[in-house]
Design a protein around this motif. Structure first.
Motif, PDB file in Angstrom:
ATOM      1  N   VAL A 161      25.264  54.557  43.156  1.00  0.00           N
ATOM      2  CA  VAL A 161      24.626  55.335  42.095  1.00  0.00           C
ATOM      3  C   VAL A 161      23.978  56.560  42.716  1.00  0.00           C
ATOM      4  CG1 VAL A 161      22.903  55.325  40.250  1.00  0.00           C
ATOM      5  CG2 VAL A 161      24.146  53.215  40.808  1.00  0.00           C
ATOM      6  N   GLN A 162      24.093  57.694  42.045  1.00  0.00           N
ATOM      7  CA  GLN A 162      23.443  58.921  42.487  1.00  0.00           C
ATOM      8  C   GLN A 162      22.888  59.662  41.283  1.00  0.00           C
ATOM      9  OE1 GLN A 162      26.141  62.310  43.504  1.00  0.00           O
ATOM     10  NE2 GLN A 162      27.758  60.766  43.316  1.00  0.00           N
ATOM     11  N   GLY A 163      21.995  60.611  41.521  1.00  0.00           N
ATOM     12  CA  GLY A 163      21.434  61.429  40.449  1.00  0.00           C
ATOM     13  C   GLY A 163      20.038  60.985  40.052  1.00  0.00           C
ATOM     14  N   VAL A 164      19.214  61.964  39.696  1.00  0.00           N
ATOM     15  CA  VAL A 164      17.812  61.689  39.378  1.00  0.00           C
ATOM     16  C   VAL A 164      17.690  60.734  38.192  1.00  0.00           C
ATOM     17  CG1 VAL A 164      15.640  62.705  38.588  1.00  0.00           C
ATOM     18  CG2 VAL A 164      17.002  63.879  40.339  1.00  0.00           C
ATOM     19  N   ARG A 165      18.327  61.063  37.078  1.00  0.00           N
ATOM     20  CA  ARG A 165      18.181  60.210  35.886  1.00  0.00           C
ATOM     21  C   ARG A 165      18.769  58.812  36.093  1.00  0.00           C
ATOM     22  NH1 ARG A 165      17.405  59.755  30.473  1.00  0.00           N
ATOM     23  NH2 ARG A 165      18.977  58.640  29.293  1.00  0.00           N
ATOM     24  N   PRO A 166      20.020  58.685  36.594  1.00  0.00           N
ATOM     25  CA  PRO A 166      20.546  57.332  36.790  1.00  0.00           C
ATOM     26  C   PRO A 166      19.702  56.483  37.736  1.00  0.00           C
ATOM     27  CG  PRO A 166      22.333  58.917  36.839  1.00  0.00           C
ATOM     28  CD  PRO A 166      21.062  59.710  36.839  1.00  0.00           C
ATOM     29  N   LEU A 167      19.269  57.056  38.851  1.00  0.00           N
ATOM     30  CA  LEU A 167      18.482  56.280  39.796  1.00  0.00           C
ATOM     31  C   LEU A 167      17.122  55.917  39.218  1.00  0.00           C
ATOM     32  CD1 LEU A 167      19.328  58.062  43.166  1.00  0.00           C
ATOM     33  CD2 LEU A 167      19.920  55.727  42.507  1.00  0.00           C
ATOM     34  N   THR A 168      16.504  56.847  38.518  1.00  0.00           N
ATOM     35  CA  THR A 168      15.201  56.570  37.912  1.00  0.00           C
ATOM     36  C   THR A 168      15.309  55.462  36.877  1.00  0.00           C
ATOM     37  OG1 THR A 168      14.479  58.863  38.260  1.00  0.00           O
ATOM     38  CG2 THR A 168      13.286  57.573  36.612  1.00  0.00           C
ATOM     39  N   LEU A 169      16.350  55.530  36.031  1.00  0.00           N
ATOM     40  CA  LEU A 169      16.524  54.497  35.013  1.00  0.00           C
ATOM     41  C   LEU A 169      16.863  53.143  35.637  1.00  0.00           C
ATOM     42  CD1 LEU A 169      18.413  56.462  32.227  1.00  0.00           C
ATOM     43  CD2 LEU A 169      16.170  55.392  32.039  1.00  0.00           C
ATOM     44  N   ALA A 170      17.697  53.159  36.684  1.00  0.00           N
ATOM     45  CA  ALA A 170      18.028  51.890  37.347  1.00  0.00           C
ATOM     46  C   ALA A 170      16.763  51.207  37.849  1.00  0.00           C
ATOM     47  CB  ALA A 170      19.000  52.143  38.499  1.00  0.00           C
ATOM     48  N   ALA A 171      15.881  51.982  38.471  1.00  0.00           N
ATOM     49  CA  ALA A 171      14.629  51.422  38.982  1.00  0.00           C
ATOM     50  C   ALA A 171      13.714  50.980  37.835  1.00  0.00           C
ATOM     51  CB  ALA A 171      13.925  52.438  39.866  1.00  0.00           C
ATOM     52  N   ASP A 172      13.576  51.834  36.821  1.00  0.00           N
ATOM     53  CA  ASP A 172      12.674  51.527  35.706  1.00  0.00           C
ATOM     54  C   ASP A 172      13.122  50.285  34.930  1.00  0.00           C
ATOM     55  OD1 ASP A 172      11.152  53.704  36.380  1.00  0.00           O
ATOM     56  OD2 ASP A 172      11.886  54.989  34.746  1.00  0.00           O
ATOM     57  N   GLN A 173      14.444  50.081  34.853  1.00  0.00           N
ATOM     58  CA  GLN A 173      14.979  48.956  34.079  1.00  0.00           C
ATOM     59  C   GLN A 173      15.139  47.687  34.920  1.00  0.00           C
ATOM     60  OE1 GLN A 173      15.434  48.956  30.745  1.00  0.00           O
ATOM     61  NE2 GLN A 173      14.551  51.007  30.777  1.00  0.00           N
ATOM     62  N   GLY A 174      14.699  47.735  36.159  1.00  0.00           N
ATOM     63  CA  GLY A 174      14.665  46.530  36.976  1.00  0.00           C
ATOM     64  C   GLY A 174      15.958  46.141  37.649  1.00  0.00           C
ATOM     65  N   TRP A 175      16.912  47.070  37.767  1.00  0.00           N
ATOM     66  CA  TRP A 175      18.134  46.768  38.506  1.00  0.00           C
ATOM     67  C   TRP A 175      17.805  46.664  39.993  1.00  0.00           C
ATOM     68  CZ3 TRP A 175      23.518  47.446  36.604  1.00  0.00           C
ATOM     69  CH2 TRP A 175      23.573  47.463  35.216  1.00  0.00           C
ATOM     70  N   ARG A 176      18.459  45.741  40.691  1.00  0.00           N
ATOM     71  CA  ARG A 176      18.135  45.508  42.098  1.00  0.00           C
ATOM     72  C   ARG A 176      18.808  46.554  42.982  1.00  0.00           C
ATOM     73  NH1 ARG A 176      20.226  40.865  42.800  1.00  0.00           N
ATOM     74  NH2 ARG A 176      21.734  41.149  44.486  1.00  0.00           N
ATOM     75  N   ILE A 177      17.985  47.362  43.643  1.00  0.00           N
ATOM     76  CA  ILE A 177      18.468  48.380  44.565  1.00  0.00           C
ATOM     77  C   ILE A 177      18.438  47.783  45.966  1.00  0.00           C
ATOM     78  CG2 ILE A 177      18.040  50.686  45.516  1.00  0.00           C
ATOM     79  CD1 ILE A 177      16.778  51.391  42.781  1.00  0.00           C
TER      80      ILE A 177
END
Length: 273
Positions: free
Chosen positions: A35-51
């Motif tokens: 995953v790349q990009g400000v919005r995708p990465l921010t949403l992934a983190a905010d929605q609790g996806w495991r990075i």
């Protein structure tokens, strides 16, 4: 900012990241995607996806957003790995001058239909056997924009976690539960007893979308870009809807058609309040 380690050559680990871009079977087996990009990465983190891993170029000054993202609690368990800009560009599928400052390796959630909540005002979308990852990503984005509670992809289809799907969703993949199911039977079993109405979309549908009441719990089925819905889905539909059109076009791109139907559903629901 100091990386935990540095990968400076196209070694075995780099090649593993490459397979997440290009090899669907290995991506699925690993259960991870890029995953790349400000919005995708921010949403992934905010929605609790495991990075699991953060890939970063520490030879240049990072933006304030990237520094804060790395320091955030949502990425506390992620391994921080530094790469040269040309290697980041390759993984980001960009020219070196436009290399992403940050890439994340994110774990896939399970393909479990219970991830999609069936509520009293349920609105969901099935995309049956999409072939184009961009269309799939666009549909997920539209589902997010118009308040759908989930997207289900059935049959042999474009991959939800293909980089092109992820990019086209512009981050909505992380906000809308998106689940893969083998066939319409799995979905119908899941819906059994819920009272959700299944409506298909087809240029020869028997009801215009503006004449259908979308305020009841509804699952919208969109067929393959070329051949439409399978016989199984068509038989499962309580109604088959069409989009009234003018001009010489007889049909719309599948993702565009889904967007129009979702907009009409959202419009009716707003008006009913």
């Amino acid at each position: 900012m100091r990386a935990h380690q540095r990968v400076a050559s196209r070694n075995a680990r780099f090649q593993q990241w490459q397979t997440l871009l290009t090899n669907r079977q290995k991506r699925q087996r690993a259960g991870r995607f890029l995953v790349q990009g400000v919005r995708p990465l921010t949403l992934a983190a905010d929605q609790g996806w495991r990075i699991e891993e953060l890939l970063v170029d520490d030879d240049r000054r990072l933006s304030r957003w990237a520094e804060e993202f790395i320091a955030a609690g949502a990425t506390a368990d992620a391994e921080l790995i530094a790469l040269p800009a040309d290697m980041l560009a390759e993984l980001g599928e960009k020219d070196q001058e436009a290399a992403p400052e940050l890439l994340a390796v994110v774990a896939m959630p399970p393909d479990d239909l219970t991830r999609v909540p069936i509520t009293a005002d349920f609105l969901g979308v099935v995309f049956d056997r999409p072939t184009n990852p961009g269309n799939l990503g666009t549909l997920i984005r539209s589902a997010d924009a118009f308040g759908a509670g989930g997207v289900i992809v059935t049959g042999h289809a474009a991959d939800v976690y293909d980089p092109r799907t992820v990019r086209a969703s512009t981050g909505s993949l992380f906000g809308v539960p998106t689940v893969r199911a083998e066939s319409h039977r799995d979905v119908l079993d899941w819906l059994s007893g819920t009272g959700v109405t299944v409506v298909g979309t087809d240029e020869n549908g028997d009801t215009d979308i503006e004449d259908y009441d979308f305020c009841a719990p509804t699952l919208i089925v969109v067929g393959n870009e070329t051949v439409g819905m399978t016989t199984g889905w068509r038989e499962a539909c309580d109604r088959v809807l069409s989009i009234p059109m003018r001009g010489t076009a007889s049909s719309l791109n599948a993702a565009n058609a889904a967007t129009v139907v979702l907009y009409e559903a959202a419009r009716q629901r707003r008006s009913a309040k």
